[in-house]
Design a protein around this motif. Structure first.
Motif, PDB file in Angstrom:
ATOM      1  N   HIS A   4       0.830  -1.199   0.000  1.00  0.00           N
ATOM      2  CA  HIS A   4       0.000   0.000   0.000  1.00  0.00           C
ATOM      3  C   HIS A   4       0.872   1.259   0.000  1.00  0.00           C
ATOM      4  O   HIS A   4       0.603   2.209  -0.724  1.00  0.00           O
ATOM      5  N   ARG A   8       1.100   4.066  -3.017  1.00  0.00           N
ATOM      6  CA  ARG A   8       0.866   5.482  -2.786  1.00  0.00           C
ATOM      7  C   ARG A   8       2.061   6.323  -3.237  1.00  0.00           C
ATOM      8  O   ARG A   8       1.911   7.391  -3.813  1.00  0.00           O
ATOM      9  N   SER A  11       2.252   6.603  -7.217  1.00  0.00           N
ATOM     10  CA  SER A  11       1.019   6.935  -7.936  1.00  0.00           C
ATOM     11  C   SER A  11       1.231   7.902  -9.087  1.00  0.00           C
ATOM     12  O   SER A  11       0.629   7.762 -10.129  1.00  0.00           O
ATOM     13  N   THR A  83      -3.530  -2.457 -10.278  1.00  0.00           N
ATOM     14  CA  THR A  83      -3.996  -2.325  -8.892  1.00  0.00           C
ATOM     15  C   THR A  83      -4.212  -0.858  -8.540  1.00  0.00           C
ATOM     16  O   THR A  83      -5.212  -0.504  -7.912  1.00  0.00           O
ATOM     17  N   MET A  84      -3.287  -0.009  -8.953  1.00  0.00           N
ATOM     18  CA  MET A  84      -3.422   1.420  -8.656  1.00  0.00           C
ATOM     19  C   MET A  84      -4.620   2.028  -9.375  1.00  0.00           C
ATOM     20  O   MET A  84      -5.372   2.810  -8.789  1.00  0.00           O
ATOM     21  N   ARG A  87      -7.830   0.767  -7.720  1.00  0.00           N
ATOM     22  CA  ARG A  87      -8.028   1.389  -6.414  1.00  0.00           C
ATOM     23  C   ARG A  87      -8.565   2.811  -6.578  1.00  0.00           C
ATOM     24  O   ARG A  87      -9.492   3.227  -5.885  1.00  0.00           O
ATOM     25  N   ARG A  88      -7.978   3.571  -7.503  1.00  0.00           N
ATOM     26  CA  ARG A  88      -8.424   4.944  -7.732  1.00  0.00           C
ATOM     27  C   ARG A  88      -9.859   4.971  -8.267  1.00  0.00           C
ATOM     28  O   ARG A  88     -10.680   5.765  -7.831  1.00  0.00           O
ATOM     29  N   ARG A  90     -12.260   2.686  -7.895  1.00  0.00           N
ATOM     30  CA  ARG A  90     -13.198   2.295  -6.840  1.00  0.00           C
ATOM     31  C   ARG A  90     -13.381   3.403  -5.809  1.00  0.00           C
ATOM     32  O   ARG A  90     -14.504   3.665  -5.376  1.00  0.00           O
ATOM     33  N   ARG A  91     -12.289   4.058  -5.448  1.00  0.00           N
ATOM     34  CA  ARG A  91     -12.381   5.138  -4.462  1.00  0.00           C
ATOM     35  C   ARG A  91     -13.268   6.269  -4.980  1.00  0.00           C
ATOM     36  O   ARG A  91     -14.155   6.747  -4.271  1.00  0.00           O
TER      37      ARG A  91
END
Length: 159
Positions: A4, A8, A11, A83-84, A87-88, A90-91
């Motif tokens: 994680h 970050r 990114s 994955t990045m 994640r972005r 979904r957020r």
């Protein structure tokens, strides 16, 4: 937890790193594809000399190991990028869903959050599987094949 933090911190650089390493992988794969026919033909010509034969075999072994590490590292970086991105996505989607709850006159939600979230999770997992299962490696394989054909053509003695 470490992954994680790595995600970050990378990114902003991740797309540039992936593009650079993707081009590097294509170039490395093309070089390896060109060298294999040349070294295999050399292998047959130095079969009588044990030292040269051993040297040619070691070079071929190094080529195959380099190809393996190129592929593994490329797949790792593509997986990291996917994955990045997921994640972005979904957020942002969850933030939008939470901020835009709509209800009808009875107080029931118009769009059930569970259904929408389930669809989003399924769709993003399908995209992730498509990209990480090797969809992008077709390009790398194409350049490997073309450079191998050029290598075979260059050792052709019939012209």
């Amino acid at each position: 937890m470490k992954t994680h933090l790595l995600l970050r911190s990378l990114s902003g650089l991740a797309p540039k790193i992936i593009i650079f390493f993707g081009l590097l992988t294509i170039a490395g794969s093309a070089y390896i594809g060109h060298q294999i026919p040349l070294k295999v033909s050399q292998l047959y010509s130095v079969f009588d000399d044990a030292a040269l034969f051993k040297e040619a075999c070691l070079f071929l072994l190094k080529i195959f190991i380099a190809q393996y590490f190129l592929r593994v590292s490329y797949q790792f970086l593509v997986s990291l990028l996917v994955t990045m991105i997921l994640r972005r996505t979904r957020r942002e989607f969850f933030r939008t869903i939470i901020q835009s709850r709509k209800t009808n006159a009875d107080g029931d939600e118009i769009y059930r959050e569970g259904e929408v979230i389930s669809r989003l999770m399924n769709d993003t997992e399908a995209i992730s599987e498509l990209v990480t299962s090797g969809g992008l490696t077709i390009i790398i394989d194409f350049f490997f094949l073309i450079s191998s054909l050029i290598g075979f053509y260059s050792i052709n003695t019939f012209y």
